[in-house]
Design a protein around this motif. Sequence first.
Motif, PDB file in Angstrom:
ATOM      1  N   ILE A 201       0.836  -1.199   0.000  1.00 60.45           N
ATOM      2  CA  ILE A 201       0.000   0.000   0.000  1.00 60.45           C
ATOM      3  C   ILE A 201       0.872   1.250   0.000  1.00 60.45           C
ATOM      4  N   CYS A 202       1.849   1.279   0.881  1.00 62.07           N
ATOM      5  CA  CYS A 202       2.715   2.460   0.980  1.00 62.07           C
ATOM      6  C   CYS A 202       3.567   2.628  -0.274  1.00 62.07           C
ATOM      7  N   ARG A 203       3.936   1.524  -0.903  1.00 66.50           N
ATOM      8  CA  ARG A 203       4.701   1.623  -2.138  1.00 66.50           C
ATOM      9  C   ARG A 203       3.845   2.181  -3.270  1.00 66.50           C
ATOM     10  N   VAL A 204       2.599   1.730  -3.372  1.00 65.18           N
ATOM     11  CA  VAL A 204       1.703   2.251  -4.410  1.00 65.18           C
ATOM     12  C   VAL A 204       1.431   3.735  -4.186  1.00 65.18           C
ATOM     13  N   LEU A 205       1.283   4.129  -2.935  1.00 68.95           N
ATOM     14  CA  LEU A 205       1.015   5.527  -2.601  1.00 68.95           C
ATOM     15  C   LEU A 205       2.272   6.375  -2.630  1.00 68.95           C
ATOM     16  N   GLU A 206       3.414   5.757  -2.892  1.00 71.66           N
ATOM     17  CA  GLU A 206       4.696   6.445  -3.062  1.00 71.66           C
ATOM     18  C   GLU A 206       5.087   7.252  -1.832  1.00 71.66           C
ATOM     19  N   GLY A 207       4.615   6.833  -0.650  1.00 71.61           N
ATOM     20  CA  GLY A 207       5.024   7.476   0.584  1.00 71.61           C
ATOM     21  C   GLY A 207       4.471   8.857   0.817  1.00 71.61           C
ATOM     22  N   VAL A 208       3.428   9.267   0.085  1.00 69.71           N
ATOM     23  CA  VAL A 208       2.828  10.592   0.283  1.00 69.71           C
ATOM     24  C   VAL A 208       2.023  10.554   1.585  1.00 69.71           C
ATOM     25  N   PRO A 209       2.360  11.386   2.575  1.00 71.41           N
ATOM     26  CA  PRO A 209       1.702  11.276   3.890  1.00 71.41           C
ATOM     27  C   PRO A 209       0.182  11.410   3.830  1.00 71.41           C
ATOM     28  N   LEU A 210      -0.337  12.369   3.068  1.00 69.61           N
ATOM     29  CA  LEU A 210      -1.784  12.542   2.995  1.00 69.61           C
ATOM     30  C   LEU A 210      -2.444  11.279   2.454  1.00 69.61           C
ATOM     31  N   ALA A 211      -1.881  10.715   1.394  1.00 70.84           N
ATOM     32  CA  ALA A 211      -2.451   9.503   0.813  1.00 70.84           C
ATOM     33  C   ALA A 211      -2.369   8.333   1.790  1.00 70.84           C
ATOM     34  N   VAL A 212      -1.257   8.225   2.511  1.00 63.74           N
ATOM     35  CA  VAL A 212      -1.104   7.140   3.478  1.00 63.74           C
ATOM     36  C   VAL A 212      -2.147   7.260   4.583  1.00 63.74           C
ATOM     37  N   GLU A 213      -2.355   8.467   5.100  1.00 64.94           N
ATOM     38  CA  GLU A 213      -3.346   8.659   6.160  1.00 64.94           C
ATOM     39  C   GLU A 213      -4.757   8.378   5.658  1.00 64.94           C
ATOM     40  N   LEU A 214      -5.079   8.847   4.450  1.00 63.14           N
ATOM     41  CA  LEU A 214      -6.416   8.591   3.899  1.00 63.14           C
ATOM     42  C   LEU A 214      -6.629   7.099   3.660  1.00 63.14           C
ATOM     43  N   ALA A 215      -5.587   6.409   3.201  1.00 63.38           N
ATOM     44  CA  ALA A 215      -5.714   4.968   2.958  1.00 63.38           C
ATOM     45  C   ALA A 215      -5.928   4.216   4.265  1.00 63.38           C
ATOM     46  N   ALA A 216      -5.220   4.616   5.319  1.00 65.58           N
ATOM     47  CA  ALA A 216      -5.406   3.956   6.613  1.00 65.58           C
ATOM     48  C   ALA A 216      -6.832   4.116   7.110  1.00 65.58           C
ATOM     49  N   GLY A 217      -7.470   5.228   6.776  1.00 67.49           N
ATOM     50  CA  GLY A 217      -8.852   5.438   7.179  1.00 67.49           C
ATOM     51  C   GLY A 217      -9.851   4.586   6.439  1.00 67.49           C
ATOM     52  N   GLN A 218      -9.416   3.878   5.393  1.00 65.08           N
ATOM     53  CA  GLN A 218     -10.319   3.036   4.605  1.00 65.08           C
ATOM     54  C   GLN A 218     -10.326   1.587   5.057  1.00 65.08           C
ATOM     55  N   ALA A 241     -11.685  11.526   3.136  1.00 69.24           N
ATOM     56  CA  ALA A 241     -12.068  11.461   4.545  1.00 69.24           C
ATOM     57  C   ALA A 241     -12.721  12.787   4.910  1.00 69.24           C
ATOM     58  N   PRO A 242     -13.731  12.778   5.776  1.00 66.95           N
ATOM     59  CA  PRO A 242     -14.431  14.023   6.124  1.00 66.95           C
ATOM     60  C   PRO A 242     -13.732  14.850   7.187  1.00 66.95           C
ATOM     61  N   GLY A 243     -12.680  14.314   7.816  1.00 57.41           N
ATOM     62  CA  GLY A 243     -12.128  14.958   8.988  1.00 57.41           C
ATOM     63  C   GLY A 243     -11.327  16.223   8.771  1.00 57.41           C
ATOM     64  N   PRO A 244     -10.371  16.268   7.812  1.00 58.17           N
ATOM     65  CA  PRO A 244      -9.471  17.416   7.739  1.00 58.17           C
ATOM     66  C   PRO A 244     -10.202  18.744   7.596  1.00 58.17           C
ATOM     67  N   ALA A 245      -9.664  19.777   8.286  1.00 55.13           N
ATOM     68  CA  ALA A 245     -10.307  21.089   8.236  1.00 55.13           C
ATOM     69  C   ALA A 245     -10.137  21.742   6.868  1.00 55.13           C
ATOM     70  N   LEU A 246      -8.980  21.563   6.246  1.00 53.33           N
ATOM     71  CA  LEU A 246      -8.752  22.153   4.939  1.00 53.33           C
ATOM     72  C   LEU A 246      -9.412  21.303   3.869  1.00 53.33           C
ATOM     73  N   ARG A 247     -10.148  21.958   3.001  1.00 50.49           N
ATOM     74  CA  ARG A 247     -10.891  21.219   1.978  1.00 50.49           C
ATOM     75  C   ARG A 247      -9.966  20.435   1.073  1.00 50.49           C
ATOM     76  N   ARG A 248      -8.814  21.012   0.760  1.00 52.06           N
ATOM     77  CA  ARG A 248      -7.908  20.323  -0.170  1.00 52.06           C
ATOM     78  C   ARG A 248      -7.316  19.052   0.438  1.00 52.06           C
ATOM     79  N   HIS A 249      -7.443  18.877   1.766  1.00 48.02           N
ATOM     80  CA  HIS A 249      -6.922  17.679   2.422  1.00 48.02           C
ATOM     81  C   HIS A 249      -7.989  16.618   2.645  1.00 48.02           C
ATOM     82  N   ARG A 250      -9.225  16.888   2.200  1.00 51.36           N
ATOM     83  CA  ARG A 250     -10.295  15.928   2.455  1.00 51.36           C
ATOM     84  C   ARG A 250     -10.321  14.789   1.446  1.00 51.36           C
ATOM     85  N   SER A 251      -9.633  14.937   0.347  1.00 55.11           N
ATOM     86  CA  SER A 251      -9.526  13.847  -0.624  1.00 55.11           C
ATOM     87  C   SER A 251      -8.244  14.030  -1.415  1.00 55.11           C
ATOM     88  N   LEU A 252      -7.711  12.936  -1.885  1.00 57.36           N
ATOM     89  CA  LEU A 252      -6.496  13.017  -2.697  1.00 57.36           C
ATOM     90  C   LEU A 252      -6.783  13.706  -4.022  1.00 57.36           C
TER      91      LEU A 252
END
Length: 652
Positions: A201-218, A241-252
């Motif tokens: 999973i982390c290799r496919v997401l190329e280590g991008v922190p936002l993507a890793v956190e969103l994937a863990a939430g799934q 994910a609905p949690g992040p306050a910034l809209r640009r962080h709510r989805s990849l």
Amino acid sequence: MSLREGLARNRLVTVTGAAGVGKSALAAVGAGAGAEGASPWARVIYVRCPGGGGPVAVGALAARVAEAVLGSRGAGAGGRRTVGAGAVPDARGARTKARPALADLVAALRGTAGRRPVLLLLDDADAVRTECAGLVQRLLMDVPGVRVLVTCRQALGLGEERVLRLAPLAPDAAVELFLARARDAAPGFRAEGASAAVARICRVLEGVPLAVELAAGQLDAEPSARALADRLEQGQCWLAAPGPALRRHRSLRSAVGAAYLLCERPERAVWSRSSVFEGAFTEPTAAYLCAGAGVAPHQVSTCLAQLAAAGVLETLDEPGGLRPPRYRMTRAARDFGAERLRAAGEFEVAVERHVLHHRRLAEVAEHLWHAGDQRQAARLVRDNAADLTALVEYASRPEAPAAQVTAALATVADLWFWWTVHDHGEEGRAHLARLLPRATADDHLTARARWLAAWLHAPGDPATARALLGEVWPTAVLAGDDALIGWVAHVQGVLAWERGDARTAAECFRQAADTVPAFAPGGPAPAVSLAALAVAQARTSPGAAGRSARRALSSPGVRDDAWATALARYARAYTDHHQGHTARAWHRAHRALATLDARVPLPGTPDSPDLPSVRASLHRLLADIESPRTPRATVPAPRTDTAMPSRTSSRR
């Protein structure tokens, strides 16, 4: 350089990086308390820059910063004032009040700064990057006690700017972040037994922190980590994910799309059309594929540079180096670009150009191989291996036209040397297994592809190899194709050797050497069959084996065929060894290895040796020579994966 160290030494620090790498999070932490808990700042003024994808009014950033500074006068030491989207005046008010707001801002900052500096944090300045550069320059000139921290995908370009570029997480750090978020999002998740899936999973997401956190939430929504990894292999822009306050962080998709919205039309077109590339590509390749429909060829290089500066593309080579610059699109940007390409109705056209380009590339690689520049041919294939796999993927789609299937099959057949000589047999078998059932015409190309599949199957699956050769033989005979007839005989020799019939193997290799014309493209040269013949004769006819090895070394064109030459030298050393000339065999094997080692690597070539299968066979022969075995009669017959050229080149 750490962020706090940069802020301590520089008045302007810009944190840059691709979407989702954590620029805002790092800036928020870096602007906080120091190592001892005391804040080094008299004030921390946080301003979220205007943007959000729509047009930004002139002076909107200055007005927002002025409001934040003027509103922070009453804050205590280390206090923080935040101004968000609701504080931006309308376009008309921004235009009329830009200059007064800037003058008031300078005066307010001068009055605020005391013994400790004031830190102004301008977060997400991409949409107002030009205005931000001018404003920051003015503040640094007029307010000595202010320091500025900016987050932006690109640097501002100011002289005293210190740039801290964030890279994705290393594999271990990405796995650690995933597991930490998974414990919060899915309490029932157990890492035991899922380590391989999490690493994937982390290799496919190329280590991008936002993507890793969103994937863990799934994890709660997916049956297993493996199922999540399979879904991410198909695409990752669906992560949200609905949690992040910034809209640009709510989805990849939103995070990547924010950069897309800031691009000009040609840059958007180049972005979406380049998404068909699976691996690295050069400017000329991108110009061929991306030009047209409003994008001139000369614009493509500029667009690539802009996309690289924005973190959409990675530059793989040093600018101004020996090789032309190559680019690689990040996985999230590629998935987003493919969505936009399909939405624009251009996906099939881009795929057609992609297939045509790599079909020509395979033709060039085969020509280089037979012209004697085998290392350059292998390097050309190595640099484009990912896109050659993508070509097979595109041609394997149910809706792919017959022309794409034919082009892909011809490409795989032309690259026979990559699958056999360079130890990629398993990959070649997989490609042919997908393409051959879709081949509608029983023509010469299909016969060549079946012959190659038979060669690749011969060591481990002789029944399939024999069945394929039975389909190739009538086509080769009816067409009068001496080269294909000889190559069929070569594979039959491999099959005979595999079942321990050295006499039949020798007859087949002799027929192949006598039938294949010199310099015939598309398969092994006669010298390869002669080298195999010498190995097959070594036990029963040592004298004939020596003559076959010498004949291989004197074959026409063998000096321009590094692979055939190396095999012929191996055959001579092998026959000397089995004739009892141990010292001579040892010296021949060492000279052959020295010749391979003396080949100077090309600039930028990965650390992989030339002709790895032949090199491995020579090392095994030397180990056999140097072993303390006594009589020659006790030495077992050589296995085909250590002695025969065909078997050696078909195993990974």
